[in-house]
Design an enzyme around this catalytic site. Structure first.
Site, mmCIF file in Angstrom:
data_model
loop_
_atom_site.group_PDB
_atom_site.id
_atom_site.type_symbol
_atom_site.label_atom_id
_atom_site.label_comp_id
_atom_site.label_asym_id
_atom_site.label_seq_id
_atom_site.Cartn_x
_atom_site.Cartn_y
_atom_site.Cartn_z
ATOM 1 N N ALA A 61 0.854 -1.200 0.000
ATOM 2 C CA ALA A 61 0.000 0.000 0.000
ATOM 3 C C ALA A 61 0.885 1.243 0.000
ATOM 4 O O ALA A 61 2.026 1.199 0.461
ATOM 5 C CB ALA A 61 -0.881 -0.020 1.236
ATOM 6 N N GLY A 100 0.687 -5.165 1.035
ATOM 7 C CA GLY A 100 -0.434 -5.307 0.106
ATOM 8 C C GLY A 100 -0.003 -5.914 -1.218
ATOM 9 O O GLY A 100 -0.812 -6.551 -1.904
ATOM 10 N N GLU A 103 -0.095 -9.503 -0.624
ATOM 11 C CA GLU A 103 -1.500 -9.896 -0.469
ATOM 12 C C GLU A 103 -2.199 -9.965 -1.828
ATOM 13 O O GLU A 103 -3.034 -10.831 -2.072
ATOM 14 C CB GLU A 103 -2.202 -8.912 0.469
ATOM 15 C CG GLU A 103 -1.662 -9.040 1.893
ATOM 16 C CD GLU A 103 -2.248 -8.001 2.833
ATOM 17 O OE1 GLU A 103 -1.912 -6.817 2.658
ATOM 18 O OE2 GLU A 103 -3.048 -8.364 3.697
ATOM 19 N N GLU A 123 3.837 -5.033 7.524
ATOM 20 C CA GLU A 123 2.901 -4.041 8.086
ATOM 21 C C GLU A 123 3.114 -3.786 9.562
ATOM 22 O O GLU A 123 2.894 -2.674 10.050
ATOM 23 C CB GLU A 123 1.451 -4.497 7.854
ATOM 24 C CG GLU A 123 0.951 -4.346 6.435
ATOM 25 C CD GLU A 123 1.243 -5.549 5.542
ATOM 26 O OE1 GLU A 123 2.162 -6.337 5.881
ATOM 27 O OE2 GLU A 123 0.570 -5.705 4.514
HETATM 28 C C1 LIG Z 1 -5.198 -2.534 3.859
HETATM 29 C C2 LIG Z 1 -3.741 -2.409 4.127
HETATM 30 C C3 LIG Z 1 -2.961 -3.306 3.288
HETATM 31 C C4 LIG Z 1 -1.655 -3.285 3.172
HETATM 32 C C5 LIG Z 1 -0.815 -2.449 4.000
HETATM 33 C C6 LIG Z 1 0.571 -2.252 3.370
HETATM 34 O O1 LIG Z 1 0.867 -2.736 2.310
HETATM 35 S S1 LIG Z 1 1.554 -1.240 4.223
HETATM 36 C C7 LIG Z 1 3.014 -1.159 3.216
HETATM 37 C C8 LIG Z 1 3.825 -2.366 3.326
HETATM 38 N N1 LIG Z 1 5.053 -2.193 2.609
HETATM 39 C C9 LIG Z 1 6.152 -1.822 3.210
HETATM 40 O O2 LIG Z 1 6.209 -1.645 4.396
HETATM 41 C C10 LIG Z 1 7.343 -1.653 2.303
HETATM 42 C C11 LIG Z 1 8.217 -0.595 2.830
HETATM 43 N N2 LIG Z 1 9.313 -0.324 1.928
HETATM 44 C C12 LIG Z 1 10.481 -0.951 2.007
HETATM 45 O O3 LIG Z 1 10.695 -1.871 2.771
HETATM 46 C C13 LIG Z 1 11.556 -0.440 1.096
HETATM 47 O O4 LIG Z 1 11.256 0.858 0.769
HETATM 48 C C14 LIG Z 1 11.704 -1.280 -0.204
HETATM 49 C C15 LIG Z 1 10.383 -1.416 -0.927
HETATM 50 C C16 LIG Z 1 12.266 -2.660 0.138
HETATM 51 C C17 LIG Z 1 12.690 -0.550 -1.149
HETATM 52 O O5 LIG Z 1 13.907 -0.328 -0.465
HETATM 53 P P1 LIG Z 1 15.061 0.577 -1.118
HETATM 54 O O6 LIG Z 1 16.177 0.578 -0.135
HETATM 55 O O7 LIG Z 1 15.327 0.122 -2.483
HETATM 56 O O8 LIG Z 1 14.458 2.015 -1.269
HETATM 57 P P2 LIG Z 1 13.859 3.014 -0.182
HETATM 58 O O9 LIG Z 1 13.488 2.289 1.054
HETATM 59 O O10 LIG Z 1 14.762 4.169 -0.046
HETATM 60 O O11 LIG Z 1 12.508 3.446 -0.889
HETATM 61 C C18 LIG Z 1 12.532 4.190 -2.100
HETATM 62 C C19 LIG Z 1 11.434 5.228 -2.041
HETATM 63 O O12 LIG Z 1 10.178 4.545 -2.071
HETATM 64 C C20 LIG Z 1 9.394 4.968 -0.977
HETATM 65 N N3 LIG Z 1 8.548 3.833 -0.563
HETATM 66 C C21 LIG Z 1 8.938 2.573 -0.322
HETATM 67 N N4 LIG Z 1 7.889 1.820 -0.030
HETATM 68 C C22 LIG Z 1 6.809 2.614 -0.097
HETATM 69 C C23 LIG Z 1 5.430 2.407 0.103
HETATM 70 N N5 LIG Z 1 4.936 1.191 0.415
HETATM 71 N N6 LIG Z 1 4.607 3.456 -0.023
HETATM 72 C C24 LIG Z 1 5.076 4.674 -0.353
HETATM 73 N N7 LIG Z 1 6.385 4.938 -0.569
HETATM 74 C C25 LIG Z 1 7.228 3.910 -0.431
HETATM 75 C C26 LIG Z 1 10.393 5.372 0.074
HETATM 76 O O13 LIG Z 1 9.819 6.236 1.014
HETATM 77 C C27 LIG Z 1 11.457 6.037 -0.755
HETATM 78 O O14 LIG Z 1 11.026 7.321 -1.093
HETATM 79 P P3 LIG Z 1 11.612 8.597 -0.345
HETATM 80 O O15 LIG Z 1 11.030 9.739 -1.098
HETATM 81 O O16 LIG Z 1 13.101 8.481 -0.407
HETATM 82 O O17 LIG Z 1 11.099 8.515 1.063
#
Ligand SMILES: CC/C=C\CC(=O)SCCNC(=O)CCNC(=O)[C@H](O)C(C)(C)COP(=O)(O)OP(=O)(O)OC[C@H]1O[C@@H](n2cnc3c(N)ncnc32)[C@H](O)[C@@H]1OP(=O)(O)O
Length: 719
Positions: A61, A100, A103, A123
């Protein structure tokens, strides 16, 4: 935000398009719903592949949408529509399938992952649970114990582990989308009854009630007050004991509570704070986006005590060649053995070969002549460090970066002993250095932007979160620790016990209270620093001047314990007692209680009742106040830097977001008012005197934490 293409004449490929991680924003969800409608309704489409743009399936998400008015199609019915549809859908998982995103893949009928992909339901780290069916489908697919472990820890698994667990059907080294299309072609028209996970019965662990009681106990213990892991267990219990529909209802109820909680806000703030610290800047105008790091292929570590050993391992595991130097032959041998053991254990955990070959050992400095960067990790003694910096300046290439792992000594003073002071920065690691995620990169007034950028990048390579901070005694972390410790000592003088103080802090969420932590790290460490600061005055620990230094209140309690050889765990006694030197289990110590009583009597102090709220206010607000001073002084660029340092380096509970974020949840005016109250009661304690920045923020209506940087910049420009 989702693209439809028809390939091989009958496979509809739906590609998520939302760089960088294809997060499921409202636009992406709209796109998926529309493209799936198209795929399911068009007769020439016989099967479907869902994939993500740029080699990343989906990061879950869109976290940026949380806390705002959520619009667009919700995930649960969207995934249900895919699962219940009449055409087979294959998820082609490249890069990541998280939250998500996973999922969504679990709603598909087949899953193929690239061998380098990582999958997980993280999450819980955002204060949530996988509420798009994750808590109900995953246990049906891989069993309750495995699903419980993955969901409550948020751990990512490799494609190989996902295959072993049964999360994916196939792993490929080749083109994942091509493989998925091939599979989609082969399953077109086949029955999907056995492929819809929500129809599976949930396998019941033997002794269901006992299993969940134990799980809940363990999770509560490690969660330290965090709500989300507990809710995850509750949702899994519903999966194991109720039909799918009722389980989904329970998942939704639990999510509704978590979604609007302060803990979720704090954890989501912390997620972005960890990323914000990478966009560092210094008061002199150097910035992350205009400072080019220099590549570091070969590094040296000088001094192989506990810290040096951990740093050596971290560098080797990051793929660098390392020259490890220890001038004492016996210690060199011991270090070599210890480092090999650490490499072996790390390699086993990560499923790779130990990087023994990356390290060469030396008992003199000469082999560091050709390295790109040196990290000095000798004993915390300015004279010793100075002499090493002078020698390194003679031996190393002229452009070698010289870094020090000091935890608080003056970087600029050290730089003045280097041939090129602009190449000197601090790299303050936290023990154990190969495990702890935090690195404070300390720049002095003469450190070049390139030196800072290089150290920041090297930290990242070592899988650390690097935070750039300015040079002052103790930098950020240890500087804030000082008033915190000081308050804890004062509370003992006033009537508290180590047990009471520690209990308050542990119930707040710290892994260890201040006294147990002090016993672990060694009381002699602080004693040495206080001696160097001229605070330990021989013979003054019992006289009338014992409790005052330079006109301010001082507690010699720590010094008195050290004088008695009570250094904590290593000597078998400190604030607590242990079974033996090196023992780990802290036991209440009647001697210490008697000692405190005698001390109070000697100094005419009447013990009073101290409650947990006072412990929290005195210790934590003093620490937070110092954080505001650090911002005021420009030592940290923003509150995120401080919060990341405290959560990753000092055990501050993550679900409280870090000290500066926590202050906003208490209310800045409340923090100010309580500091004023305690300062009135203890006017000789400067740590309790509210600092200017806190007053200014309160006077400006307590702006939210994400706007402090601008506020601080503006208030500095008015000076
Ligand atoms: C009903 C509810 C259902 C579902 C709930 C969910 O899905 S909650 C979200 C679950 N997902 C996560 O927690 C993933 C979190 N992200 C990460 O672990 C890492 O970002 C990832 C994807 C492994 C990538 O890592 P990497 O080191 O390559 O990059 P970085 O972390 O610097 O991320 C790059 C930019 O992307 C932004 N970002 C990452 N994930 C999300 C996201 N899920 N939503 C929005 N934005 C995301 C991150 O913030 C970075 O951007 P920046 O501008 O530098 O902050």
């Amino acid at each position: 935000m989702a693209l439809f293409t028809l390939v091989s004449g009958s496979v509809g490929v739906v590609t998520l398009q939302n760089p960088p991680v294809n997060a499921l924003s409202a636009a992406v969800r709209h796109g998926i719903v529309d493209m799936m409608d198209k795929a399911l309704s068009e007769p020439e489409v016989k099967s479907v592949v869902i994939c993500g743009q740029n080699g990343r399936f989906c990061g879950g998400a869109d976290i940026k949408e949380f806390g705002k008015n959520m619009t667009g199609p919700p995930l649960v019915p969207m995934i249900h529509r895919i699962e219940s549809g009449a055409k087979p859908v294959v998820a082609a998982i490249e890069g990541i399938a998280l939250g998500g995103g996973l999922e969504l893949a679990l709603g598909c009928h087949y899953r193929i992952a690239h061998s380098k992909a990582r999958l997980g339901l993280p999450e819980v780290h955002l204060g949530l649970l996988p509420a798009a069916g994750g808590t109900q489908r995953l246990p049906r697919l891989i069993g309750v114990p495995a699903a419980l472990e993955l969901i409550t820890t948020g751990r990512y698994v490799t494609a190989a582990e996902a295959l072993r667990l049964g999360m994916v059907d196939e792993v490929t080294d080749g083109n994942t989308v091509d493989a998925a299309v091939k599979l989609a072609l082969s399953v077109a028209g086949k029955s999907l009854d056995a492929r819809r996970i929500s129809n599976y019965p949930c396998p019941q662990p033997p002794g269901l009630d006992r299993f969940f009681e134990t799980a809940m106990q363990q999770v509560r213990q490690s969660a330290r007050g965090a709500m989300a892991p507990v809710a995850c267990v509750q949702a899994l219990r519903a999966a194991a004991s109720q039909p799918y529909g009722e389980g989904m209802q329970r998942e939704k109820e639990l999510m509704d509570t978590l979604f609007h909680s302060g803990q979720a806000r704090a954890l989501q703030y912390f997620f972005f704070a960890q990323r914000a610290v990478g966009r560092w800047s210094t008061p002199s105008g150097s910035r992350w986006d205009s400072s080019k790091p220099r590549p570091v292929h070969k590094a040296a570590v000088v001094g192989l005590g506990t810290m040096g050993r951990g740093i050596t391992v971290a560098l080797a595991q990051a793929g660098l060649s390392v020259v490890a130097v220890e001038t004492h032959e016996k210690q060199l041998m011991e270090a070599r053995q210890a480092v090999s053991g650490m490499l072996e254990r790390g390699a086993k955990r990560r499923g790779v070969a130990p990087a023994y070959g990356k390290i060469s050992y030396s008992s003199d400095l000469l082999p560091v002549a050709d390295v790109d960067l040196v990290i000095e990790a000798v004993f915390e003694d300015m004279e010793l460090k100075r002499s090493i910096f002078e020698q390194l300046s003679e031996i190393c290439k002229p452009d070698t970066f010289l870094c020090t792992n000091t935890s608080g000594l003056d970087i600029d003073r050290l730089a003045s002993h280097a041939r090129n002071p602009e190449l000197v920065v601090g790299m303050h690691f936290f023990a154990p250095a190969h495990v702890m995620k935090l690195l404070e990169v300390v720049y002095g007034p003469r450190s070049s932007p390139q030196a800072v950028a290089t150290a920041m990048l090297l930290g990242r390579k070592m899988d650390k979160v690097s935070v750039a901070v300015g040079n002052c005694p103790g930098f950020v972390g240890n500087r804030m620790l000082k008033p915190y410790l000081e308050q804890a000592f004062f509370l003992l003088e006033e009537g508290a016990t180590p047990e009471l103080v520690d209990q308050a802090l542990e119930e707040f969420g710290f892994a260890m209270g201040v006294f147990r932590m002090s016993d672990l790290s060694g009381l002699d460490v602080g004693w040495r620093v206080r001696k160097a600061d001229g605070l330990v005055v021989a013979g003054a620990s019992t006289g009338p001047s014992a409790r005052s230094r330079r006109g301010f209140r001082y507690s010699p309690l720590g010094d008195l314990l050290c004088e008695r050889g009570r250094f904590g765990q290593k000597t078998g006694s400190g604030w607590y007692r242990y079974d033996k030197p090196g023992g780990r289990v802290a036991k209440s110590d009647p001697w210490l209680h008697g000692f405190l009583e005698q001390y109070r009597a000697d100094h005419g102090l009447a013990a009073r009742r101290v409650d947990q709220q006072e412990v929290l206010e005195r210790c934590l607000y003093a620490l937070i106040n110092e954080g505001f001073r650090i911002l005021e002084d420009g030592i940290a660029a923003g509150p995120e830097d401080i919060d990341v340092i405290y959560v990753l380096g000092y055990g501050w509970p993550r679900h409280r977001g870090g000290p500066m974020f926590y202050a906003t949840t208490v209310g800045l005016s409340e923090v100010l008012e309580r500091l004023e109250h305690h300062h009135r009661a203890h006017p000789d304690v400067p740590g309790l005197q509210p600092c200017r920045l806190l007053r200014k923020l309160v006077a400006s209506g307590s702006p939210p934490v994400h706007s402090w940087r601008e506020f601080i910049k503006k208030s500095r420009s008015h000076l």
